[in-house]
Design a protein around this motif. Structure first.
Motif, PDB file in Angstrom:
ATOM      1  N   ALA A 120      -4.549  -4.357  -4.480  1.00  0.00           N
ATOM      2  CA  ALA A 120      -4.826  -2.987  -4.299  1.00  0.00           C
ATOM      3  C   ALA A 120      -4.132  -2.066  -5.376  1.00  0.00           C
ATOM      4  CB  ALA A 120      -4.180  -2.685  -2.941  1.00  0.00           C
ATOM      5  N   ARG A 121      -2.967  -2.265  -5.665  1.00  0.00           N
ATOM      6  CA  ARG A 121      -2.518  -1.726  -6.636  1.00  0.00           C
ATOM      7  C   ARG A 121      -3.110  -1.650  -8.216  1.00  0.00           C
ATOM      8  NH1 ARG A 121       2.561   0.172  -5.830  1.00  0.00           N
ATOM      9  NH2 ARG A 121       3.789  -0.750  -4.034  1.00  0.00           N
ATOM     10  N   THR A 122      -3.586  -2.774  -8.533  1.00  0.00           N
ATOM     11  CA  THR A 122      -4.176  -3.071  -9.929  1.00  0.00           C
ATOM     12  C   THR A 122      -5.323  -2.251  -9.637  1.00  0.00           C
ATOM     13  OG1 THR A 122      -3.479  -5.177 -10.044  1.00  0.00           O
ATOM     14  CG2 THR A 122      -5.390  -4.430 -11.349  1.00  0.00           C
ATOM     15  N   ALA A 123      -6.147  -2.214  -8.481  1.00  0.00           N
ATOM     16  CA  ALA A 123      -7.371  -1.528  -8.424  1.00  0.00           C
ATOM     17  C   ALA A 123      -7.136  -0.195  -8.178  1.00  0.00           C
ATOM     18  CB  ALA A 123      -8.327  -2.072  -7.284  1.00  0.00           C
ATOM     19  N   LYS A 124      -5.881   0.263  -7.956  1.00  0.00           N
ATOM     20  CA  LYS A 124      -5.426   1.698  -7.453  1.00  0.00           C
ATOM     21  C   LYS A 124      -6.236   2.208  -6.291  1.00  0.00           C
ATOM     22  CE  LYS A 124      -3.854   2.756 -12.085  1.00  0.00           C
ATOM     23  NZ  LYS A 124      -3.953   3.942 -13.168  1.00  0.00           N
ATOM     24  N   ARG A 125      -6.401   1.407  -5.283  1.00  0.00           N
ATOM     25  CA  ARG A 125      -6.762   1.806  -4.037  1.00  0.00           C
ATOM     26  C   ARG A 125      -5.848   2.300  -3.240  1.00  0.00           C
ATOM     27  NH1 ARG A 125      -8.751  -4.006  -2.886  1.00  0.00           N
ATOM     28  NH2 ARG A 125      -9.582  -4.320  -4.785  1.00  0.00           N
ATOM     29  N   GLY A 126      -6.184   3.076  -2.354  1.00  0.00           N
ATOM     30  CA  GLY A 126      -5.387   4.013  -1.447  1.00  0.00           C
ATOM     31  C   GLY A 126      -3.898   4.557  -1.892  1.00  0.00           C
ATOM     32  N   LEU A 127      -3.163   4.779  -1.179  1.00  0.00           N
ATOM     33  CA  LEU A 127      -1.879   5.486  -1.630  1.00  0.00           C
ATOM     34  C   LEU A 127      -0.701   4.650  -1.908  1.00  0.00           C
ATOM     35  CD1 LEU A 127      -2.114   8.385   1.073  1.00  0.00           C
ATOM     36  CD2 LEU A 127      -2.743   8.497  -1.449  1.00  0.00           C
ATOM     37  N   ARG A 172      -5.180  -4.587   1.563  1.00  0.00           N
ATOM     38  CA  ARG A 172      -5.990  -5.101   0.360  1.00  0.00           C
ATOM     39  C   ARG A 172      -6.831  -3.674   0.252  1.00  0.00           C
ATOM     40  NH1 ARG A 172      -6.835  -9.439  -1.585  1.00  0.00           N
ATOM     41  NH2 ARG A 172      -6.331 -10.755   0.223  1.00  0.00           N
ATOM     42  N   LYS A 173      -6.864  -3.098   1.169  1.00  0.00           N
ATOM     43  CA  LYS A 173      -7.908  -1.675   0.905  1.00  0.00           C
ATOM     44  C   LYS A 173      -7.117  -0.613   0.516  1.00  0.00           C
ATOM     45  CE  LYS A 173     -11.823  -3.303   2.266  1.00  0.00           C
ATOM     46  NZ  LYS A 173     -12.994  -3.543   1.168  1.00  0.00           N
ATOM     47  N   GLY A 174      -5.667  -0.916   0.536  1.00  0.00           N
ATOM     48  CA  GLY A 174      -4.952   0.161   0.253  1.00  0.00           C
ATOM     49  C   GLY A 174      -4.319   1.249   1.479  1.00  0.00           C
ATOM     50  N   TYR A 175      -4.478   0.742   2.571  1.00  0.00           N
ATOM     51  CA  TYR A 175      -4.103   1.726   3.592  1.00  0.00           C
ATOM     52  C   TYR A 175      -2.826   1.313   4.149  1.00  0.00           C
ATOM     53  CZ  TYR A 175      -9.190   2.591   3.788  1.00  0.00           C
ATOM     54  OH  TYR A 175     -10.385   3.110   3.585  1.00  0.00           O
ATOM     55  N   ALA A 176      -2.027   0.248   3.550  1.00  0.00           N
ATOM     56  CA  ALA A 176      -0.792  -0.036   4.147  1.00  0.00           C
ATOM     57  C   ALA A 176      -0.247  -0.783   2.951  1.00  0.00           C
ATOM     58  CB  ALA A 176      -1.015  -1.053   5.297  1.00  0.00           C
ATOM     59  N   VAL A 177       1.090  -1.064   2.865  1.00  0.00           N
ATOM     60  CA  VAL A 177       1.789  -1.892   2.086  1.00  0.00           C
ATOM     61  C   VAL A 177       2.617  -3.076   2.613  1.00  0.00           C
ATOM     62  CG1 VAL A 177       1.964  -0.108   0.482  1.00  0.00           C
ATOM     63  CG2 VAL A 177       3.784  -0.573   2.201  1.00  0.00           C
ATOM     64  N   TYR A 227       1.568 -10.680   2.532  1.00  0.00           N
ATOM     65  CA  TYR A 227       0.517  -9.793   2.048  1.00  0.00           C
ATOM     66  C   TYR A 227       0.834  -9.156   0.475  1.00  0.00           C
ATOM     67  CZ  TYR A 227      -0.514  -9.672   7.044  1.00  0.00           C
ATOM     68  OH  TYR A 227      -0.601  -9.906   8.152  1.00  0.00           O
ATOM     69  N   ALA A 228       1.665  -9.889  -0.293  1.00  0.00           N
ATOM     70  CA  ALA A 228       2.030  -9.399  -1.549  1.00  0.00           C
ATOM     71  C   ALA A 228       0.815  -9.451  -2.387  1.00  0.00           C
ATOM     72  CB  ALA A 228       3.355 -10.336  -1.959  1.00  0.00           C
ATOM     73  N   ARG A 229       0.233 -10.473  -2.642  1.00  0.00           N
ATOM     74  CA  ARG A 229      -1.171 -10.980  -3.156  1.00  0.00           C
ATOM     75  C   ARG A 229      -2.147  -9.618  -2.876  1.00  0.00           C
ATOM     76  NH1 ARG A 229      -3.265 -16.542  -3.568  1.00  0.00           N
ATOM     77  NH2 ARG A 229      -1.452 -16.872  -4.529  1.00  0.00           N
ATOM     78  N   ALA A 230      -2.118  -9.348  -1.676  1.00  0.00           N
ATOM     79  CA  ALA A 230      -3.300  -8.231  -1.282  1.00  0.00           C
ATOM     80  C   ALA A 230      -2.830  -6.794  -1.764  1.00  0.00           C
ATOM     81  CB  ALA A 230      -3.439  -8.337   0.187  1.00  0.00           C
ATOM     82  N   GLU A 231      -1.356  -6.435  -1.898  1.00  0.00           N
ATOM     83  CA  GLU A 231      -0.915  -5.462  -2.243  1.00  0.00           C
ATOM     84  C   GLU A 231      -0.855  -5.395  -3.724  1.00  0.00           C
ATOM     85  OE1 GLU A 231       3.247  -2.840  -2.432  1.00  0.00           O
ATOM     86  OE2 GLU A 231       3.097  -4.375  -0.766  1.00  0.00           O
ATOM     87  N   THR A 232      -0.892  -6.208  -4.545  1.00  0.00           N
ATOM     88  CA  THR A 232      -0.939  -6.542  -5.864  1.00  0.00           C
ATOM     89  C   THR A 232      -2.373  -6.077  -6.410  1.00  0.00           C
ATOM     90  OG1 THR A 232       0.897  -7.949  -6.297  1.00  0.00           O
ATOM     91  CG2 THR A 232      -0.870  -8.012  -8.091  1.00  0.00           C
TER      92      THR A 232
END
Length: 52
Positions: A40-47, A18-23, A33-38
């Motif tokens: 993070a991606r939407t918010a452009k968090r992390g790499l 969720r914080k963008g530190y992992a996928v 964790y797909a929803r958490a990844e989405t």
């Protein structure tokens, strides 16, 4: 072996994604964790949003 690690009742893997530190890796998480990844991606968090 795959496990869910928690600290203080918080799923550490989900927090990291969720914080963008992992996928999310559906091979092992079945997309848990797909929803958490989405989020993070939407918010452009992390790499993670850059890598895929």
């Amino acid at each position: 072996m795959v496990a869910v690690c928690t600290a203080g009742g918080v799923d550490i893997g989900e927090w990291m994604v969720r914080k963008g530190y992992a996928v999310d890796w559906p091979k092992y998480s079945a997309g848990f964790y797909a929803r958490a990844e989405t989020e993070a991606r939407t918010a452009k968090r992390g790499l993670g949003w850059i890598v895929r």
